[in-house]
Design an enzyme around this catalytic site. Sequence first.
Site, PDB file in Angstrom:
ATOM      1  N   SER A  80       0.803  -1.226   0.000  1.00  0.00           N
ATOM      2  CA  SER A  80       0.000   0.000   0.000  1.00  0.00           C
ATOM      3  C   SER A  80       0.836   1.276   0.000  1.00  0.00           C
ATOM      4  CB  SER A  80      -0.939  -0.033   1.199  1.00  0.00           C
ATOM      5  OG  SER A  80      -1.653  -1.230   1.167  1.00  0.00           O
ATOM      6  N   ARG A  97       8.014   6.211  -3.967  1.00  0.00           N
ATOM      7  CA  ARG A  97       8.463   6.864  -2.742  1.00  0.00           C
ATOM      8  C   ARG A  97       7.651   6.289  -1.591  1.00  0.00           C
ATOM      9  NH1 ARG A  97       6.059  10.914  -5.801  1.00  0.00           N
ATOM     10  NH2 ARG A  97       3.868  11.204  -5.294  1.00  0.00           N
ATOM     11  N   ASP A 150      -3.757  -1.433  -1.922  1.00  0.00           N
ATOM     12  CA  ASP A 150      -4.916  -1.801  -1.094  1.00  0.00           C
ATOM     13  C   ASP A 150      -6.246  -1.261  -1.648  1.00  0.00           C
ATOM     14  OD1 ASP A 150      -4.097   0.778  -0.464  1.00  0.00           O
ATOM     15  OD2 ASP A 150      -4.187   0.533   1.706  1.00  0.00           O
TER      16      ASP A 150
HETATM   17  C1  GLC Z   1      -0.851   5.918   1.168  1.00  0.00           C
HETATM   18  C2  GLC Z   1      -0.185   5.117   0.066  1.00  0.00           C
HETATM   19  C3  GLC Z   1      -1.205   4.464  -0.851  1.00  0.00           C
HETATM   20  C4  GLC Z   1      -2.211   3.675  -0.020  1.00  0.00           C
HETATM   21  C5  GLC Z   1      -2.820   4.562   1.049  1.00  0.00           C
HETATM   22  C6  GLC Z   1      -3.817   3.819   1.936  1.00  0.00           C
HETATM   23  O1  GLC Z   1      -1.507   6.999   0.603  1.00  0.00           O
HETATM   24  O2  GLC Z   1       0.663   5.971  -0.686  1.00  0.00           O
HETATM   25  O3  GLC Z   1      -0.584   3.628  -1.784  1.00  0.00           O
HETATM   26  O4  GLC Z   1      -3.198   3.149  -0.853  1.00  0.00           O
HETATM   27  O5  GLC Z   1      -1.804   5.107   1.860  1.00  0.00           O
HETATM   28  O6  GLC Z   1      -3.226   2.742   2.587  1.00  0.00           O
END
Ligand code: GLC
Length: 473
Positions: A147, A162, A200
């Site tokens: 995520s 990043r 996610d």
């Molecule tokens: C952050 C991450 C993203 C993820 C979100 C929720 O924004 O960059 O990829 O989906 O958190 O977990």
Amino acid sequence: MGSGYTELFEEVDKLVDEFDVTAETLQAGVDLFIELAQKGLSGDSDEHGLPMIPTYVTSIPDGSEKGVLLAADLGGTNFRVCSVTLNGDHTFNLIQQKSPIPIDLMSGTSDELFSYLASKVVAFVKEHHEEETKSLDHKFKLGFTFSFPVDQTSLNSGSLMRWTKGFDIPDCVGKDVVALLQNHLDEQKCPVQVSALANDTVGTLLARSYTGSNKEGTTVIGCIFGTGTNGAYNEKLENIKKLDPAVVESLKKKGVTHMVINTEWGSFDNALKVLPTSKYDTIVDSLTSNKGFHMFEKRVSGMFLGEILRQILIDLHSRGLLLKQYSTYDSLPHRLRTPWDLSSEVLSLIEIDDSTKLKATELQLNQTLRLPTTPEERLAIQKLTRAVSRRSAYLAAIPIAALLTLTESFKGHHVEVDVGADGSVVEFYPGFRTMMRDAVALTQLGSKGERRLHINIAKDGSSVGAALCALSE
Ligand code: GLC
């Protein structure tokens, strides 16, 4: 009200006003989101723009999918390993093991992190699937929910762009996270093949589609409001202008028409054209490892709500308005001085405290921060808590309304639309979903759109969705 608090409450009222999000801001936010999303899809934005990442997920489940798959889910706070049995009738069974991610692994090396993740998969397979691994002649398929923003090059490869949500492992940036996990699984002789990589939000979109949202309209968005915030939706291939034309051609030949986009909406309006910015937001950003990025997330998601409130309390104390029994900053309770130590869970309890003299809040602040307070101070803290959470929930309406507009989801009579959501804030923060809906009604969608919108919790969505991805591979 006790004496000596007039100035405090004047200041609190000012802050509550400052944190108010008007219909005008919401509508400007929706317009800007659509503009930045289109730029992101055409590849016409710099690294501060809205990422709009193609995921190579080109089909949405209909509930008939069957199989037993593994899923590994690295979120912001926990790592979960599960086996998911898809029964083919919109239902699934799930066995899972959840472990909190050790803090030191969040800023160590990629080898340390991925070796730990692999060891958890090994332990899970040993405990729950040892017999099958002996008799199986093939490897278990695993869907990896990762995520964080990843530049995906196929369904099962992608390099980390990043870190977000407090992670800071520089040597991992630019590396293929599937290969990292696979190498460590192989090293630990684990009979598992990482066959799909999913954000996610993508998992949530797929899981909600699988479990049969149709009763309440097609699922258009999968989103997370937890430690971080983000959303994914299904976009027409021809609108994803930044995709390599050769890839588009070959997909079209296979009959593919759409691809799921991971918007990474945490990075909406990094330039701060529309987002409200208090001096506390500026301080919170300066404490993060991804300064200047994910500015929307830093006003909306669970990781940041407590820290914004903590910054406000520290400021009011320094101006002699609050916690007057502490004469200096250094004499404040250690936990109140520690960044990130005030969790959104505490805010959620303060939010709904209706006990006499806010006794429940008193207990919470004592237990979690070792902070004694007067009834007046607690009332001030509750007002501020509600201002911070309300701003978050109101802003959360922007990407939802914008994506529903962009995809023309409300076209046609009586169309109902489903949004699948997961994450601690949307699931547990009292009133979050209601406030978010109130704000949707203030956007261009109006109350008519709001009435036709269903926001449903997709429990365990991110893991189930990764399993669905692994199945489609
Ligand atoms: C952050 C991450 C993203 C993820 C979100 C929720 O924004 O960059 O990829 O989906 O958190 O977990």
